[in-house]
Design an enzyme around this catalytic site. Sequence first.
Site, short mmCIF file in Angstrom:
data_model
loop_
_atom_site.label_atom_id
_atom_site.label_comp_id
_atom_site.label_asym_id
_atom_site.label_seq_id
_atom_site.Cartn_x
_atom_site.Cartn_y
_atom_site.Cartn_z
N GLY A 11 0.83 -1.20 0.00
CA GLY A 11 0.00 0.00 0.00
C GLY A 11 0.86 1.24 0.00
N ALA A 13 0.00 4.51 -0.60
CA ALA A 13 -0.66 5.82 -0.50
C ALA A 13 0.21 6.70 0.41
CB ALA A 13 -2.06 5.65 0.06
N GLY A 16 1.64 4.89 3.66
CA GLY A 16 2.51 3.77 3.34
C GLY A 16 3.83 4.21 2.74
N ALA A 78 -9.33 0.40 5.33
CA ALA A 78 -9.96 -0.53 6.26
C ALA A 78 -11.13 -1.25 5.62
CB ALA A 78 -10.43 0.22 7.50
N SER A 130 -0.35 7.04 14.13
CA SER A 130 -0.88 8.39 14.08
C SER A 130 0.22 9.41 13.85
CB SER A 130 -1.61 8.73 15.38
OG SER A 130 -2.06 10.07 15.35
N LYS A 185 -5.97 3.24 19.25
CA LYS A 185 -5.92 4.21 18.14
C LYS A 185 -7.30 4.79 17.86
CE LYS A 185 -4.20 6.40 14.54
NZ LYS A 185 -5.29 6.68 13.62
N HIS A 188 -7.93 7.36 20.41
CA HIS A 188 -7.09 8.50 20.03
C HIS A 188 -7.81 9.35 19.00
CE1 HIS A 188 -4.45 10.35 17.01
NE2 HIS A 188 -3.56 10.56 17.98
N ASN A 189 -8.37 8.71 17.98
CA ASN A 189 -9.05 9.45 16.93
C ASN A 189 -10.32 10.11 17.44
OD1 ASN A 189 -7.02 8.34 15.37
ND2 ASN A 189 -8.36 7.85 13.66
N GLU A 192 -9.26 13.10 19.14
CA GLU A 192 -8.89 14.05 18.09
C GLU A 192 -10.13 14.77 17.56
OE1 GLU A 192 -7.63 13.32 13.53
OE2 GLU A 192 -6.30 12.38 15.00
N LYS A 262 -14.04 9.77 8.46
CA LYS A 262 -13.75 8.44 7.91
C LYS A 262 -14.32 7.31 8.77
CE LYS A 262 -9.72 9.49 5.09
NZ LYS A 262 -8.32 9.13 4.76
N ARG A 447 -39.90 4.21 34.53
CA ARG A 447 -39.71 2.93 33.86
C ARG A 447 -40.50 1.83 34.58
NH1 ARG A 447 -34.97 0.65 34.06
NH2 ARG A 447 -35.05 -0.34 32.01
#
Length: 484
Positions: A11, A13, A16, A78, A130, A185, A188-189, A192, A262, A447
């Site tokens: 990969g 991109a 990568g 992914a 990251s 991760k 983390h995102n 972010e 994403k 309830r």
Amino acid sequence: MKKLSNIAVAGLAVMGENLVLNMESKGFSVSVFNRTTAKVDDFIAGRGKGKNIQGCHTVKELVASLERPRKVMMMLKAGEVVDGFIEQLLPYLEEGDIIIDGGNSNYQDTERRYAYLKEKGLLFIGTGVSGGEEGALKGPSIMPGGSEEAWKHLEPVLVPISARVSDGTYCCSWMGKGGAGHFVKMVHNGIEYGDMQLICEAYQIMKDVLRMSVDEMHEVFVRWNEGILSSYLIEITSDIMAYKDEKMVPMIDNILDTAGQKGTGKWTVNGALDVGIPLSLISESVFARCLSAQKEERVAASKILGGPQKTFNGDKVQLVGDLEKALYLAKVVSYTQGFTLMREASLERGWNLNFGEIARIWRGGCIIRSSFLDKITEAYRTEPGLTNLLLAPYFTAQVDETQQSLRNVLATAIEYGVPAPCHASALNYYDGYRSARLPANLLQAQRDYFGAHTYERIDRPRGDFFHTNWTGKGGNTTSTAYVK
């Protein structure tokens, strides 16, 4: 005969390609593959020219170019693409070989792939990476998890290519088994997402309430980056505010106000719902992006729906000072929620996550890196079993010092009709968490009234459930309880 490579990357991109150059610059030989083989050739003839990098046109050739145990790192989109490439690798790999997924995969997919490949005698690592383009090239924050047996082979590669901070330590550490790395991760995102939305809310208050120019806002963000808010995201925001187009118009004013995503923020929210953790601030940041995407509807609504028509005549300097403290406190709450989510997931899945170590490796390379993370690292090293970051003495003191500023900012935002969902969520979480008694007693009564869902009593032991025949017409049959 060509010398065998230490590792392969599939990969090419942005991430990568830059990781390959990073690896090679640290003394590793790398084989590369891309589905579009022309990209391999262009890379070898361009940025990879003259470097210790082998280009491969087939998966068979890629695997054959590697020393054992073979290490193949996927930097792919992914989902199905990752599963498909794993199937392409299987005919050529042998027991003990290692597959690494360095993309933003869902941790549940990583758990599934880990189990699937384990049955085949292969080792699987799901690692968060990251730092964006610059981080991949110069040193990202790396969060590996999966097969522990594979770590002894990968540690000598992944640690040296990670970011290195001022105390000399590298921003890479083993997270745990299964999907632990990709879960960390993912959180983390999510954090972010929250950080970015909080900054955007501060920006809108400066722009729409205080009517500050872009240049004035640039100066504020520069100043903020020298204080308690010092971070990569504040730094790049100051750079963005300074950037002018060819007509010397601030570029920020030319960008359409619709945000993309994403999926990792949504995954974080879903993960919190799965384990029953209030992740309200990060959830609001995801929904803020969803609302921004409704651009045409918002434009139409703006011509029909009215709001306050007021001009700010208060103390501008004071409000900017309050904004700084409010943003800091909201940021503390965002990280508190993220670390609480990781704590609960770790307990449920047996990952044994080290939260001080997670905060430590986020100090460099990654998008949310900031000086603030030093304090989180210290808090968890001092008390590894800390249940909530707000209870650490340092942060308790910070909350005392900044909460009034957050209240002031929100009062102003409400008064002038400026949305600040993440700041509001931060305060609501704080006020809720510090409340010894919430109105959920009424909720439980409701309830039980309509569904016989039962309730606990304050004068009886926890775990004993009761039902009231509120109308005198119901029976004694009760519903089963659902905890999360």
